[in-house]
Each structure stands twice: as C-alpha cells, then as structure tokens.
Design a protein around this motif. Structure first.
Motif, PDB file in Angstrom:
ATOM      1  N   ILE A   6      50.011  81.069  15.209  1.00  0.00           N
ATOM      2  CA  ILE A   6      51.397  80.626  15.080  1.00  0.00           C
ATOM      3  C   ILE A   6      51.773  80.608  13.598  1.00  0.00           C
ATOM      4  CG2 ILE A   6      53.033  78.774  15.520  1.00  0.00           C
ATOM      5  CD1 ILE A   6      51.067  77.761  17.711  1.00  0.00           C
ATOM      6  N   TYR A   7      52.843  81.323  13.265  1.00  0.00           N
ATOM      7  CA  TYR A   7      53.344  81.380  11.889  1.00  0.00           C
ATOM      8  C   TYR A   7      54.676  80.657  11.815  1.00  0.00           C
ATOM      9  CZ  TYR A   7      55.417  83.262   7.626  1.00  0.00           C
ATOM     10  OH  TYR A   7      56.016  83.381   6.401  1.00  0.00           O
ATOM     11  N   GLY A   8      54.845  79.849  10.780  1.00  0.00           N
ATOM     12  CA  GLY A   8      56.124  79.188  10.551  1.00  0.00           C
ATOM     13  C   GLY A   8      55.960  77.910   9.754  1.00  0.00           C
ATOM     14  N   PRO A   9      57.046  77.170   9.569  1.00  0.00           N
ATOM     15  CA  PRO A   9      56.986  75.906   8.836  1.00  0.00           C
ATOM     16  C   PRO A   9      56.530  74.763   9.747  1.00  0.00           C
ATOM     17  CG  PRO A   9      59.243  76.341   9.485  1.00  0.00           C
ATOM     18  CD  PRO A   9      58.425  77.526   9.942  1.00  0.00           C
ATOM     19  N   PHE A  10      55.837  73.811   9.174  1.00  0.00           N
ATOM     20  CA  PHE A  10      55.392  72.620   9.906  1.00  0.00           C
ATOM     21  C   PHE A  10      55.497  71.409   8.993  1.00  0.00           C
ATOM     22  CE2 PHE A  10      53.310  76.127  11.993  1.00  0.00           C
ATOM     23  CZ  PHE A  10      53.529  75.842  13.328  1.00  0.00           C
ATOM     24  N   ASN A  11      55.722  70.247   9.602  1.00  0.00           N
ATOM     25  CA  ASN A  11      55.638  68.973   8.899  1.00  0.00           C
ATOM     26  C   ASN A  11      54.228  68.431   9.061  1.00  0.00           C
ATOM     27  OD1 ASN A  11      58.381  68.974   8.223  1.00  0.00           O
ATOM     28  ND2 ASN A  11      58.944  68.032  10.154  1.00  0.00           N
ATOM     29  N   GLU A  28      50.567  67.820  13.650  1.00  0.00           N
ATOM     30  CA  GLU A  28      49.696  66.971  14.458  1.00  0.00           C
ATOM     31  C   GLU A  28      50.033  67.071  15.944  1.00  0.00           C
ATOM     32  OE1 GLU A  28      49.827  65.563  10.291  1.00  0.00           O
ATOM     33  OE2 GLU A  28      51.405  65.946  11.748  1.00  0.00           O
ATOM     34  N   GLU A  29      51.313  67.179  16.274  1.00  0.00           N
ATOM     35  CA  GLU A  29      51.723  67.300  17.678  1.00  0.00           C
ATOM     36  C   GLU A  29      51.339  68.651  18.252  1.00  0.00           C
ATOM     37  OE1 GLU A  29      55.889  66.333  17.865  1.00  0.00           O
ATOM     38  OE2 GLU A  29      55.538  64.295  17.126  1.00  0.00           O
ATOM     39  N   VAL A  30      51.503  69.717  17.470  1.00  0.00           N
ATOM     40  CA  VAL A  30      51.120  71.053  17.936  1.00  0.00           C
ATOM     41  C   VAL A  30      49.608  71.127  18.111  1.00  0.00           C
ATOM     42  CG1 VAL A  30      51.102  73.520  17.351  1.00  0.00           C
ATOM     43  CG2 VAL A  30      53.154  72.127  16.895  1.00  0.00           C
ATOM     44  N   LEU A  40      47.535  68.629  18.755  1.00  0.00           N
ATOM     45  CA  LEU A  40      47.177  67.840  19.935  1.00  0.00           C
ATOM     46  C   LEU A  40      47.498  68.614  21.218  1.00  0.00           C
ATOM     47  CD1 LEU A  40      46.217  65.222  21.291  1.00  0.00           C
ATOM     48  CD2 LEU A  40      48.553  64.348  21.046  1.00  0.00           C
ATOM     49  N   LEU A  41      48.647  69.227  21.264  1.00  0.00           N
ATOM     50  CA  LEU A  41      49.036  70.019  22.428  1.00  0.00           C
ATOM     51  C   LEU A  41      48.040  71.160  22.664  1.00  0.00           C
ATOM     52  CD1 LEU A  41      51.187  70.427  24.614  1.00  0.00           C
ATOM     53  CD2 LEU A  41      52.506  71.745  22.948  1.00  0.00           C
ATOM     54  N   ALA A  42      47.630  71.819  21.605  1.00  0.00           N
ATOM     55  CA  ALA A  42      46.633  72.891  21.730  1.00  0.00           C
ATOM     56  C   ALA A  42      45.311  72.327  22.264  1.00  0.00           C
ATOM     57  CB  ALA A  42      46.429  73.577  20.385  1.00  0.00           C
ATOM     58  N   ARG A  43      44.867  71.204  21.714  1.00  0.00           N
ATOM     59  CA  ARG A  43      43.602  70.589  22.180  1.00  0.00           C
ATOM     60  C   ARG A  43      43.692  70.206  23.650  1.00  0.00           C
ATOM     61  NH1 ARG A  43      43.600  66.911  17.690  1.00  0.00           N
ATOM     62  NH2 ARG A  43      43.472  65.263  19.213  1.00  0.00           N
ATOM     63  N   GLU A  44      44.826  69.642  24.052  1.00  0.00           N
ATOM     64  CA  GLU A  44      45.008  69.248  25.450  1.00  0.00           C
ATOM     65  C   GLU A  44      44.982  70.453  26.399  1.00  0.00           C
ATOM     66  OE1 GLU A  44      47.746  65.237  24.769  1.00  0.00           O
ATOM     67  OE2 GLU A  44      48.722  67.142  25.226  1.00  0.00           O
ATOM     68  N   ASN A  45      45.191  71.642  25.835  1.00  0.00           N
ATOM     69  CA  ASN A  45      45.189  72.865  26.628  1.00  0.00           C
ATOM     70  C   ASN A  45      43.970  73.739  26.347  1.00  0.00           C
ATOM     71  OD1 ASN A  45      47.845  73.257  28.317  1.00  0.00           O
ATOM     72  ND2 ASN A  45      48.388  72.126  26.465  1.00  0.00           N
ATOM     73  N   ASP A  90      44.031  76.485   9.186  1.00  0.00           N
ATOM     74  CA  ASP A  90      45.431  76.231   8.876  1.00  0.00           C
ATOM     75  C   ASP A  90      45.648  76.863   7.503  1.00  0.00           C
ATOM     76  OD1 ASP A  90      47.890  75.226   8.136  1.00  0.00           O
ATOM     77  OD2 ASP A  90      47.389  73.134   8.509  1.00  0.00           O
ATOM     78  N   TYR A  91      46.265  78.037   7.495  1.00  0.00           N
ATOM     79  CA  TYR A  91      46.423  78.808   6.271  1.00  0.00           C
ATOM     80  C   TYR A  91      47.762  78.517   5.610  1.00  0.00           C
ATOM     81  CZ  TYR A  91      42.741  81.696   8.363  1.00  0.00           C
ATOM     82  OH  TYR A  91      41.582  82.152   8.949  1.00  0.00           O
ATOM     83  N   GLU A  92      47.732  78.279   4.310  1.00  0.00           N
ATOM     84  CA  GLU A  92      48.956  78.136   3.541  1.00  0.00           C
ATOM     85  C   GLU A  92      49.524  79.526   3.283  1.00  0.00           C
ATOM     86  OE1 GLU A  92      50.480  76.173  -0.661  1.00  0.00           O
ATOM     87  OE2 GLU A  92      48.460  75.769   0.066  1.00  0.00           O
TER      88      GLU A  92
END
Length: 120
Positions: free
Chosen positions: A54-59, A89-91, A93-98, A105-107
């Motif tokens: 997944i590429y894009g901005p995250f908080n 953190e939410e993404v 967690l969602l990945a782990r739950e699935n 995590d690349y800058e």
C-alpha cells in the motif's frame, strides 16, 4: 497473470490466488468501510507468503507527519467528508486481524509511505 483493476466496493471479487496486490494513493480517498473491504478482500485473494503493498500518506500515533499532509487531509474532507488520511496503527491492526503481518514501512518522497504486508 496479468494485472487487473478492482473496485473494492463491488461485491463478487474474483476467486483466485495472487502473489501480490498493490494499491497506490487509494486509502485516503476511500471511506473506512471500503478500506476494511480492501484488506479483507486482499486477505482472501492472497496466497500464503503473498504481499499486500500500500502506497500513500498515513498518520502515526494520531498525528500528521507533516503540515502538507494536514492541509491535504483538510482538502480531502472538504471534497468528501468520508475521505481522510488513514492512521497507520488502524491499517496495521486491520491487516493483522486478517492474517497479515507488516514486513516493512518504507519512507517515500512527498510524505508518503509504502506499507508492505505478507499473508501468514
């Protein structure tokens, strides 16, 4: 196999196993329900040890990583109140739950990231 376009909001995802799924600049324009559909659908399509990238901005830790991302997030919400920069953190967690785990995590330039998950 050839790449193909997929609308995560549609029902009836294809039934196949893939080696990788890549999405760029999409999560921040999606509402949370579609982000969940994306991760759940990806988990169903990915074979063991396959990648979700997944590429894009995250908080991170509830905060913007830059002033430009904060401005961008305000702009997104003005266009569509259900769009926003998602929280790492939410993404994660969602990945782990699935059934996926974060590999890296690349800058990236322009305050973007690449999140690389592997299906366990």
């Amino acid at each position: 196999r050839q790449p193909f376009e997929l609308d995560v909001s549609e029902t009836g995802w294809p039934v196949l196993k893939v080696d990788a799924i890549f999405t760029a600049n999409s999560l921040h324009i999606m509402d949370q329900e579609d982000v969940e559909k994306l991760v759940q659908g990806a988990a169903a399509l990915l074979g063991q040890d396959a990648s979700l990238i997944i590429y894009g901005p995250f908080n991170y830790h509830g905060a913007y990583t830059s002033e430009s991302n904060e401005r961008f997030d305000r702009w997104l919400k003005e266009r569509n109140s259900r769009s926003s920069i998602k929280h790492f953190e939410e993404v994660n967690l969602l990945a782990r739950e699935n059934g996926m785990k974060l590999v890296n995590d690349y800058e990236m330039p322009a305050n973007n990231r690449i999140l690389h998950f592997i299906k366990k």
